[in-house]
Design a protein around this motif. Structure first.
Motif, PDB file in Angstrom:
ATOM      1  N   LEU A  35      39.460  34.939  68.203  1.00 51.06           N
ATOM      2  CA  LEU A  35      40.860  34.710  68.535  1.00 51.06           C
ATOM      3  C   LEU A  35      41.474  33.855  67.442  1.00 51.06           C
ATOM      4  O   LEU A  35      40.936  32.800  67.101  1.00 51.06           O
ATOM      5  CB  LEU A  35      40.993  34.001  69.885  1.00 51.06           C
ATOM      6  CG  LEU A  35      42.413  33.564  70.275  1.00 51.06           C
ATOM      7  CD1 LEU A  35      43.328  34.772  70.467  1.00 51.06           C
ATOM      8  CD2 LEU A  35      42.379  32.718  71.543  1.00 51.06           C
ATOM      9  N   GLY A  36      42.582  34.324  66.901  1.00 51.01           N
ATOM     10  CA  GLY A  36      43.293  33.559  65.884  1.00 51.01           C
ATOM     11  C   GLY A  36      44.565  32.951  66.444  1.00 51.01           C
ATOM     12  O   GLY A  36      45.261  33.569  67.256  1.00 51.01           O
ATOM     13  N   PHE A  37      44.861  31.731  66.026  1.00 48.38           N
ATOM     14  CA  PHE A  37      46.096  31.039  66.396  1.00 48.38           C
ATOM     15  C   PHE A  37      46.641  30.446  65.116  1.00 48.38           C
ATOM     16  O   PHE A  37      45.986  29.611  64.486  1.00 48.38           O
ATOM     17  CB  PHE A  37      45.801  29.945  67.426  1.00 48.38           C
ATOM     18  CG  PHE A  37      47.015  29.170  67.869  1.00 48.38           C
ATOM     19  CD1 PHE A  37      47.953  29.754  68.697  1.00 48.38           C
ATOM     20  CD2 PHE A  37      47.210  27.859  67.461  1.00 48.38           C
ATOM     21  CE1 PHE A  37      49.066  29.042  69.113  1.00 48.38           C
ATOM     22  CE2 PHE A  37      48.313  27.136  67.872  1.00 48.38           C
ATOM     23  CZ  PHE A  37      49.247  27.729  68.703  1.00 48.38           C
ATOM     24  N   ALA A  67      46.289  36.542  67.596  1.00 47.00           N
ATOM     25  CA  ALA A  67      45.742  37.860  67.281  1.00 47.00           C
ATOM     26  C   ALA A  67      44.241  37.794  67.492  1.00 47.00           C
ATOM     27  O   ALA A  67      43.663  36.710  67.590  1.00 47.00           O
ATOM     28  CB  ALA A  67      46.052  38.244  65.833  1.00 47.00           C
ATOM     29  N   ILE A  68      43.630  38.957  67.591  1.00 49.38           N
ATOM     30  CA  ILE A  68      42.180  38.997  67.637  1.00 49.38           C
ATOM     31  C   ILE A  68      41.676  39.700  66.383  1.00 49.38           C
ATOM     32  O   ILE A  68      42.380  40.511  65.778  1.00 49.38           O
ATOM     33  CB  ILE A  68      41.640  39.683  68.910  1.00 49.38           C
ATOM     34  CG1 ILE A  68      42.148  41.116  69.016  1.00 49.38           C
ATOM     35  CG2 ILE A  68      41.973  38.892  70.142  1.00 49.38           C
ATOM     36  CD1 ILE A  68      41.402  41.930  70.048  1.00 49.38           C
ATOM     37  N   GLU A  98      41.849  42.950  62.032  1.00 47.52           N
ATOM     38  CA  GLU A  98      42.774  42.137  62.823  1.00 47.52           C
ATOM     39  C   GLU A  98      43.684  43.033  63.658  1.00 47.52           C
ATOM     40  O   GLU A  98      44.157  44.061  63.202  1.00 47.52           O
ATOM     41  CB  GLU A  98      43.618  41.266  61.893  1.00 47.52           C
ATOM     42  CG  GLU A  98      44.524  40.309  62.639  1.00 47.52           C
ATOM     43  CD  GLU A  98      45.367  39.443  61.697  1.00 47.52           C
ATOM     44  OE1 GLU A  98      44.955  39.235  60.534  1.00 47.52           O
ATOM     45  OE2 GLU A  98      46.427  38.999  62.135  1.00 47.52           O
ATOM     46  N   SER A  99      43.940  42.601  64.886  1.00 45.81           N
ATOM     47  CA  SER A  99      44.864  43.306  65.774  1.00 45.81           C
ATOM     48  C   SER A  99      46.304  43.041  65.351  1.00 45.81           C
ATOM     49  O   SER A  99      46.570  42.215  64.471  1.00 45.81           O
ATOM     50  CB  SER A  99      44.674  42.812  67.213  1.00 45.81           C
ATOM     51  OG  SER A  99      45.185  41.492  67.343  1.00 45.81           O
ATOM     52  N   LEU A 100      47.215  43.708  66.016  1.00 43.44           N
ATOM     53  CA  LEU A 100      48.615  43.338  65.890  1.00 43.44           C
ATOM     54  C   LEU A 100      48.762  41.919  66.418  1.00 43.44           C
ATOM     55  O   LEU A 100      47.951  41.461  67.237  1.00 43.44           O
ATOM     56  CB  LEU A 100      49.493  44.301  66.691  1.00 43.44           C
ATOM     57  CG  LEU A 100      49.514  45.749  66.210  1.00 43.44           C
ATOM     58  CD1 LEU A 100      50.287  46.612  67.195  1.00 43.44           C
ATOM     59  CD2 LEU A 100      50.101  45.844  64.817  1.00 43.44           C
ATOM     60  N   ARG A 101      49.779  41.222  65.980  1.00 47.41           N
ATOM     61  CA  ARG A 101      49.976  39.828  66.398  1.00 47.41           C
ATOM     62  C   ARG A 101      51.015  39.723  67.517  1.00 47.41           C
ATOM     63  O   ARG A 101      51.987  40.461  67.537  1.00 47.41           O
ATOM     64  CB  ARG A 101      50.413  38.975  65.209  1.00 47.41           C
ATOM     65  CG  ARG A 101      49.305  38.826  64.173  1.00 47.41           C
ATOM     66  CD  ARG A 101      49.726  37.959  63.028  1.00 47.41           C
ATOM     67  NE  ARG A 101      48.594  37.713  62.131  1.00 47.41           N
ATOM     68  CZ  ARG A 101      48.551  36.723  61.267  1.00 47.41           C
ATOM     69  NH1 ARG A 101      49.568  35.879  61.147  1.00 47.41           N
ATOM     70  NH2 ARG A 101      47.492  36.561  60.500  1.00 47.41           N
ATOM     71  N   LYS A 102      50.768  38.789  68.426  1.00 49.80           N
ATOM     72  CA  LYS A 102      51.707  38.475  69.506  1.00 49.80           C
ATOM     73  C   LYS A 102      52.355  37.148  69.168  1.00 49.80           C
ATOM     74  O   LYS A 102      51.673  36.145  68.934  1.00 49.80           O
ATOM     75  CB  LYS A 102      50.963  38.386  70.841  1.00 49.80           C
ATOM     76  CG  LYS A 102      51.744  37.803  71.991  1.00 49.80           C
ATOM     77  CD  LYS A 102      52.845  38.705  72.442  1.00 49.80           C
ATOM     78  CE  LYS A 102      53.551  38.122  73.669  1.00 49.80           C
ATOM     79  NZ  LYS A 102      54.914  38.565  73.790  1.00 49.80           N
TER      80      LYS A 102
END
Length: 154
Positions: free
Chosen positions: A69-71, A113-114, A125-129
């Motif tokens: 999990l990225g922040f 993002a994950i 990397e996933s799309l970012r929220k």
């Protein structure tokens, strides 16, 4: 939960976010469809849960998939704040949850993002929220009360 790490080298990710991995969800956002993802004040006193699904986990015997999990600040490089390993011999019920430590939830415009690494290689990397943390007055991130007009205006 892993300790806060330094940003990953962007070249290790497969050319940025991919639309084949959906953006994670932040259940505590005031409105899940809000493109800015405003968080209420009640979300700031604890770790922030982020859910994800839609990953095609490996079924190769002995394989281990890694989800991080990225922040990070909007537009910044991916920074891992939590991770989980998934072993191929264990069924995965989706959605899954990872958390952003509450110490990181400060005023600002952020993204989650994950990063999915099938068999712990080729991280994608996933799309970012987007999420927004607003602690400025007058509402400190709370939704304001409804406006009540005087009777003479009706």
């Amino acid at each position: 939960m892993s300790a806060h790490k330094t940003p990953k080298d962007e070249t290790t990710l497969q050319s940025g976010p991919h639309d084949d991995i959906p953006a994670p969800k932040v259940p505590l956002a005031l409105d899940p469809d809000d493109p800015l993802g405003l968080l209420p004040l009640r979300a700031l006193g604890r770790d922030l849960e982020v859910t994800f699904e839609g990953l095609d986990f490996s079924t190769i015997p002995g394989s281990v998939d890694l989800v991080e999990l990225g922040f990070m600040a909007r537009g910044a490089a991916f920074i891992t704040v939590d991770c989980q390993k998934y072993f191929s011999d264990t069924p995965v019920v989706q959605p899954q949850t990872l958390t952003v430590p509450k110490e990181l939830l400060i005023q600002g415009a952020w993204e989650v993002a994950i990063c999915f690494s099938r068999s712990e290689v080729n991280p994608t990397e996933s799309l970012r929220k987007k999420i927004t943390i607003d602690t400025t007055k007058p509402n400190f991130g709370n939704q304001p009360d409804a406006v009540i007009f005087p009777d003479e205006l009706n």
